[in-house]
Scaffold this motif. Structure first.
Motif, PDB file in Angstrom:
ATOM      1  N   LEU A 252       0.852  -1.196   0.000  1.00 27.83           N
ATOM      2  CA  LEU A 252       0.000   0.000   0.000  1.00 27.83           C
ATOM      3  C   LEU A 252       0.883   1.240   0.000  1.00 27.83           C
ATOM      4  O   LEU A 252       1.856   1.309   0.761  1.00 27.83           O
ATOM      5  N   PHE A 253       0.545   2.205  -0.842  1.00 30.55           N
ATOM      6  CA  PHE A 253       1.327   3.444  -0.950  1.00 30.55           C
ATOM      7  C   PHE A 253       0.411   4.611  -0.603  1.00 30.55           C
ATOM      8  O   PHE A 253      -0.568   4.871  -1.293  1.00 30.55           O
ATOM      9  N   VAL A 254       0.751   5.267   0.509  1.00 27.74           N
ATOM     10  CA  VAL A 254      -0.164   6.234   1.109  1.00 27.74           C
ATOM     11  C   VAL A 254       0.536   7.558   1.364  1.00 27.74           C
ATOM     12  O   VAL A 254       1.717   7.582   1.717  1.00 27.74           O
ATOM     13  N   ASN A 255      -0.192   8.657   1.160  1.00 30.48           N
ATOM     14  CA  ASN A 255       0.336   9.983   1.478  1.00 30.48           C
ATOM     15  C   ASN A 255      -0.499  10.546   2.628  1.00 30.48           C
ATOM     16  O   ASN A 255      -1.719  10.640   2.516  1.00 30.48           O
ATOM     17  N   PRO A 256       0.153  10.934   3.753  1.00 26.48           N
ATOM     18  CA  PRO A 256      -0.604  11.413   4.913  1.00 26.48           C
ATOM     19  C   PRO A 256      -1.415  12.679   4.620  1.00 26.48           C
ATOM     20  O   PRO A 256      -2.386  12.972   5.319  1.00 26.48           O
ATOM     21  N   ALA A 257      -1.040  13.428   3.567  1.00 23.23           N
ATOM     22  CA  ALA A 257      -1.779  14.651   3.215  1.00 23.23           C
ATOM     23  C   ALA A 257      -2.999  14.352   2.340  1.00 23.23           C
ATOM     24  O   ALA A 257      -3.730  15.259   1.954  1.00 23.23           O
ATOM     25  N   ASP A 258      -3.200  13.074   2.023  1.00 21.33           N
ATOM     26  CA  ASP A 258      -4.348  12.676   1.200  1.00 21.33           C
ATOM     27  C   ASP A 258      -5.379  12.003   2.108  1.00 21.33           C
ATOM     28  O   ASP A 258      -5.214  10.855   2.503  1.00 21.33           O
ATOM     29  N   HIS A 259      -6.454  12.750   2.447  1.00 21.89           N
ATOM     30  CA  HIS A 259      -7.433  12.221   3.413  1.00 21.89           C
ATOM     31  C   HIS A 259      -8.178  10.999   2.884  1.00 21.89           C
ATOM     32  O   HIS A 259      -8.799  10.268   3.646  1.00 21.89           O
ATOM     33  N   GLU A 263      -5.924   7.358   6.407  1.00 26.49           N
ATOM     34  CA  GLU A 263      -6.387   6.615   7.586  1.00 26.49           C
ATOM     35  C   GLU A 263      -5.699   5.251   7.721  1.00 26.49           C
ATOM     36  O   GLU A 263      -5.645   4.684   8.807  1.00 26.49           O
ATOM     37  N   TYR A 264      -5.132   4.737   6.618  1.00 26.97           N
ATOM     38  CA  TYR A 264      -4.388   3.472   6.708  1.00 26.97           C
ATOM     39  C   TYR A 264      -3.210   3.587   7.668  1.00 26.97           C
ATOM     40  O   TYR A 264      -2.838   2.617   8.326  1.00 26.97           O
ATOM     41  N   VAL A 265      -2.607   4.776   7.722  1.00 25.07           N
ATOM     42  CA  VAL A 265      -1.447   4.984   8.599  1.00 25.07           C
ATOM     43  C   VAL A 265      -1.868   4.691  10.036  1.00 25.07           C
ATOM     44  O   VAL A 265      -1.244   3.896  10.749  1.00 25.07           O
ATOM     45  N   HIS A 310     -11.892  -1.615   3.073  1.00 25.35           N
ATOM     46  CA  HIS A 310     -10.587  -1.178   3.594  1.00 25.35           C
ATOM     47  C   HIS A 310     -10.033  -2.075   4.703  1.00 25.35           C
ATOM     48  O   HIS A 310      -8.872  -1.925   5.077  1.00 25.35           O
ATOM     49  N   LEU A 311     -10.851  -2.955   5.268  1.00 27.35           N
ATOM     50  CA  LEU A 311     -10.348  -3.792   6.358  1.00 27.35           C
ATOM     51  C   LEU A 311      -9.353  -4.805   5.806  1.00 27.35           C
ATOM     52  O   LEU A 311      -9.648  -5.552   4.898  1.00 27.35           O
ATOM     53  N   LEU A 312      -8.156  -4.786   6.373  1.00 27.69           N
ATOM     54  CA  LEU A 312      -7.061  -5.565   5.791  1.00 27.69           C
ATOM     55  C   LEU A 312      -6.212  -6.169   6.900  1.00 27.69           C
ATOM     56  O   LEU A 312      -5.750  -5.452   7.788  1.00 27.69           O
ATOM     57  N   SER A 314      -3.099  -7.854   6.685  1.00 27.17           N
ATOM     58  CA  SER A 314      -1.643  -7.676   6.562  1.00 27.17           C
ATOM     59  C   SER A 314      -1.347  -6.722   5.410  1.00 27.17           C
ATOM     60  O   SER A 314      -2.101  -6.667   4.439  1.00 27.17           O
ATOM     61  N   ALA A 315      -0.247  -5.996   5.519  1.00 30.08           N
ATOM     62  CA  ALA A 315       0.139  -5.100   4.420  1.00 30.08           C
ATOM     63  C   ALA A 315       1.582  -4.676   4.559  1.00 30.08           C
ATOM     64  O   ALA A 315       2.142  -4.658   5.653  1.00 30.08           O
ATOM     65  N   ASN A 316       2.165  -4.350   3.414  1.00 30.86           N
ATOM     66  CA  ASN A 316       3.463  -3.688   3.395  1.00 30.86           C
ATOM     67  C   ASN A 316       3.123  -2.219   3.115  1.00 30.86           C
ATOM     68  O   ASN A 316       2.807  -1.856   1.989  1.00 30.86           O
ATOM     69  N   LEU A 317       3.140  -1.402   4.164  1.00 29.51           N
ATOM     70  CA  LEU A 317       2.664  -0.021   4.054  1.00 29.51           C
ATOM     71  C   LEU A 317       3.832   0.949   3.835  1.00 29.51           C
ATOM     72  O   LEU A 317       4.757   0.996   4.646  1.00 29.51           O
ATOM     73  N   THR A 318       3.781   1.679   2.728  1.00 34.48           N
ATOM     74  CA  THR A 318       4.801   2.693   2.437  1.00 34.48           C
ATOM     75  C   THR A 318       4.145   4.068   2.489  1.00 34.48           C
ATOM     76  O   THR A 318       3.158   4.318   1.801  1.00 34.48           O
ATOM     77  N   VAL A 319       4.694   4.930   3.330  1.00 33.04           N
ATOM     78  CA  VAL A 319       4.132   6.278   3.521  1.00 33.04           C
ATOM     79  C   VAL A 319       5.089   7.299   2.914  1.00 33.04           C
ATOM     80  O   VAL A 319       6.295   7.279   3.183  1.00 33.04           O
ATOM     81  N   ASN A 320       4.543   8.171   2.078  1.00 30.90           N
ATOM     82  CA  ASN A 320       5.348   9.235   1.462  1.00 30.90           C
ATOM     83  C   ASN A 320       5.373  10.445   2.395  1.00 30.90           C
ATOM     84  O   ASN A 320       4.376  11.148   2.538  1.00 30.90           O
TER      85      ASN A 320
END
Length: 351
Positions: A252-259, A263-265, A310-312, A314-320
């Motif tokens: 998963l590739f997530v940006n904290p500034a993208d609402h 929420e994954y973070v 959205h319920l998951l 396990s994940a490999n979470l990458t935050v930008n």
């Protein structure tokens, strides 16, 4: 109409990747994002009637030695929403180094997100609403995409297929990936800015308030889950399914500034914190359910409620963590192939 600079691979694409090392996570992410962008441009080419040498989409996959096998077309508005690509490296690649192609895909199935242009916006927006209502699985676009995934896996095997998607397309990948995982097929998947639909707690700046709200939410959710178990056997069944999904670890590739996806973070960090404070059992129960779904289940409408997307487990979470100028940039696909990103990655496994 003039093409925008963002559509032209030579101006906006990851030109620095002229030698792909498939063992490098930055390379894999950048190629997957570029193939998704290729789908966006395929649809824009269709809208602008750009064909042959005028078409702008092909460089987005040809640069990485992929070939377009098939476009996935929506039956409602005839828009291109996905593409199947085949990796065709020149034979010299094999001689140079087997390591370079070690983790390469044979096929990638990519899905674009919403295009805010008149020709496709109505249908895309309708699908966005289906995501909010947990009804994406009932749409014909998802059925067409899912059929393509099933057929490809049946033909070439799960190890040879990657899934990639952005925004609405990431929701398609999430649902397709979960569906395949329930059948024991764990596909490599790249989800860029995947929608997470819940209260935007992640936007609260005060850490204590944020943590307090999450703990309260977990306790209420776990309590409702226990109440629902007694009333609705499907609740118990869904918990078994959730555990079965845990062997699938999508990226998963997530940006904290993208609402839309931030929420994954909190979702994964909070799970870790609850383990640390000895409340892991509550959180293990809470993380499998959404408050809305449980509420419907307790008041007797459970039969119609689908499992929230959205319920998951396990994940490999990458935050930008690189700053974004605005929401459009924070939610955009272009950020994911930039070479200078400040990224933080964590693997979360459901136990």
């Amino acid at each position: 109409m003039m093409a925008s600079e963002r559509e032209v691979f030579g101006l906006s694409g990851p030109l620095h990747l002229n030698n792909i090392d498939w063992n490098n996570s930055h390379h894999r992410r950048s190629v997957a994002a570029s193939l998704v962008e290729g789908v966006y441009i395929l649809e824009r080419d269709r809208q602008e009637k750009r064909e042959g040498s005028q078409a702008l989409a092909p460089p987005w996959w040809e640069f990485f030695h992929f070939k377009l096998v098939r476009k996935l077309v929506d039956d409602a508005d005839f828009a291109v929403f996905g593409a199947i690509y085949e990796y065709k490296p020149p034979s010299s690649h094999f001689n140079d180094s087997i390591v370079l192609i070690d983790r390469s895909p044979r096929y990638v199935i990519a899905f674009r997100g919403t295009i805010t242009r008149p020709d496709s916006f109505t249908r895309d927006f309708e699908l966005d609403v289906h995501i909010i209502r947990n009804g994406l699985h009932q749409t014909s676009r998802f059925e067409i995409g899912m059929q393509a995934v099933r057929n490809m896996v049946a033909t070439v095997g799960e190890k040879n297929v990657w899934l990639a998607g952005h925004s609405l397309g990431a929701a398609m990948v999430m649902l397709a990936g979960k569906t395949m995982a329930k059948m024991g097929n764990f596909l490599e998947a790249f989800l860029f800015n995947p929608p997470f639909l819940s209260a935007p707690i992640e936007r609260i700046k005060d850490k204590k308030v944020k943590h307090g709200l999450r703990i309260a939410g977990s306790v209420i959710t776990a309590g409702l889950a226990l109440a629902a178990k007694g009333k609705n056997p499907r609740t118990r069944q869904s918990e078994g399914t959730f555990a079965a999904l845990s062997a699938w670890t999508p990226s998963l590739f997530v940006n904290p500034a993208d609402h839309i996806c931030s929420e994954y973070v909190g979702y994964f960090e909070h799970r870790k914190k609850m383990e640390e404070i000895g409340a892991g059992a509550i959180e293990r129960l809470a993380t499998q359910h959404s408050l809305g779904g449980l509420f419907m289940s307790v008041v007797g409408k459970g039969a119609e409620v689908a499992e929230p997307l959205h319920l998951l487990p396990s994940a490999n979470l990458t935050v930008n963590l690189s700053p974004s100028n605005d929401f459009k940039q924070a939610h955009g696909i272009h950020q994911w192939w930039r070479p200078d990103l400040n990224l933080k990655s964590n693997v979360y496994k459901f136990k």
